[in-house]
Scaffold this motif. Structure first.
Motif: not given
Length: 384
Positions: A146-153, A169-178
């Motif tokens: 969520g916060p990273h989607e907002a950053a992308g927008a 390189n851990y689950p939250a990092g992968k979710d962040a870039l996704t």
């Protein structure tokens, strides 16, 4: 009065439930196991979660709630051992507190499989929001993307066309870039996964310099973010930076200082959200602990108040009734309106914040909305 007690050399602390303590209004006592990171590179985040949570319980006046706190040392095997002890020996009803998603993935499914509630004040891995959702798993913070989607927008709005992006390189990092890529939709000058806990970013900064990027997005929480920002500021590279709040929070800004001024970051919470619950929380947290609360503290405070609200309506031993009381989310959130989606993650606004200096203190102020009324994409895969 709420009293702390230390149980043994492991440093377990408990709040409430002194002998003769009054139970909640439904005749049942609630025992909570709070496992969080209190030592090592992520300790500041865990300390804020602990402090925000304990403040919420203390202010509730419910002496039927006991909180047992222990350190996971940011190690999955330690987290699992502590969780097993809390479930088997401490006989906790609810578990909470974990900062990092790899630890949450090791603990939360095992806890819910044993009939316990896990209520996350931070980590929100995709695996637990979609097909791996569970009726006894709630997340009060967000799903990681969520916060990273907002950053992308926001990066898209700022005109980024060729961003360089990096995360651990851990689950939250992968979710962040996704999450960032989902809403940014532009080209990438580079995409890197760094080592969790890394402190030297010379190689990454050299790659950014050579990449032809027109902007940077990074997610590096805790000490990682402090190291990167200081090294980036000293590199002479002059590219705009966007990130999530985790890289520009109170726990980081005091250490980074002027290097963070003016940077935009995204979050579902900020100290300046204008509602009565948030104003009171910020003031009482400052009075209790002598510092401005972080996003981690606010999430933990909301988590405590969610549990308190459910305990006022149902006995935790009546699992179905307590679950329904949690779903109602009948508490005054620091974010204002609060509601769960079908996967028991929040549907909420994400703000754009700017790093400012208020007197001698570095903090954030809201400058806009990044995403409004956002539900995570994984909810569609959850069968609840």
């Amino acid at each position: 009065m709420h009293a702390f007690r230390v149980l043994g050399a492991a440093g377990i602390m408990a709040l409430g439930l002194a002998s003769g303590a009054v139970a909640d209004g439904h005749g049942g006592k609630v025992k909570i196991g709070l496992i969080t990171t209190l030592t090592g590179g992520g300790a500041a985040l865990g300390v804020d979660i602990r402090d925000g949570f304990l403040l919420g319980i203390k202010q509730s006046g419910n002496d039927g709630i006991e909180v047992v706190v222990e350190d996971d040392q940011r190690k999955p095997d330690i987290a699992v051992q502590v969780a097993d002890k809390m479930i088997q020996s401490e006989k906790v009803d609810i578990m909470t507190g974990i900062v990092f998603s790899n630890l949450a993935l090791a603990v939360a499914p095992a806890a819910t499989a044993q009939g316990k509630f896990y209520i996350s004040p931070n980590a929100g891995p995709a695996q637990l929001a979609g097909k791996g959702c569970h009726e006894n798993y709630f997340n009060v913070a967000w799903q990681n993307d969520g916060p990273h989607e907002a950053a992308g927008a926001h990066a898209k709005k700022l005109g980024f066309k060729n961003a360089f992006i990096l995360a651990p390189n851990y689950p939250a990092g992968k979710d962040a870039l996704t999450g960032f890529k989902r809403t940014y939709e532009g080209a990438l000058a580079g995409e890197l996964f760094t080592k969790l806990g890394q402190t030297d970013y010379a190689a990454e900064i050299a790659q950014i310099r050579a990449s032809g990027a027109d902007g940077i997005f990074f997610f590096l929480p805790g000490g990682m973010g402090i190291s990167f920002l200081k090294q980036y500021a000293g590199s002479g590279i002059d590219l705009p930076v966007v990130g999530p709040a985790f890289s520009f929070d109170q726990t980081i800004l005091a250490a980074v200082g002027d290097a963070a001024l003016g940077i935009h970051n995204t979050a579902q919470w900020s100290p300046d959200i204008d509602n009565a619950a948030n104003k009171a929380f910020v003031e009482t947290f400052k009075a209790e602990y002598g510092r401005i609360p972080s996003i981690y503290a606010s999430q933990a405070f909301d988590t405590a108040n969610l549990i308190v609200s459910a305990a006022a309506k149902a006995d935790v031993k009546d699992t179905d009734a307590f679950r329904e009381a949690l779903r109602e989310a009948d508490f005054a959130s620091t974010r204002g309106d609060f509601r769960f989606g079908n996967n028991q993650h929040p549907i909420q606004d994400f703000y754009v914040r700017e790093v400012i200096k208020d007197g001698d203190v570095f903090t954030n102020k809201i400058i806009g909305i990044g995403l409004e009324d956002r539900q995570d994409v994984y909810a569609a895969e959850c069968k609840l």
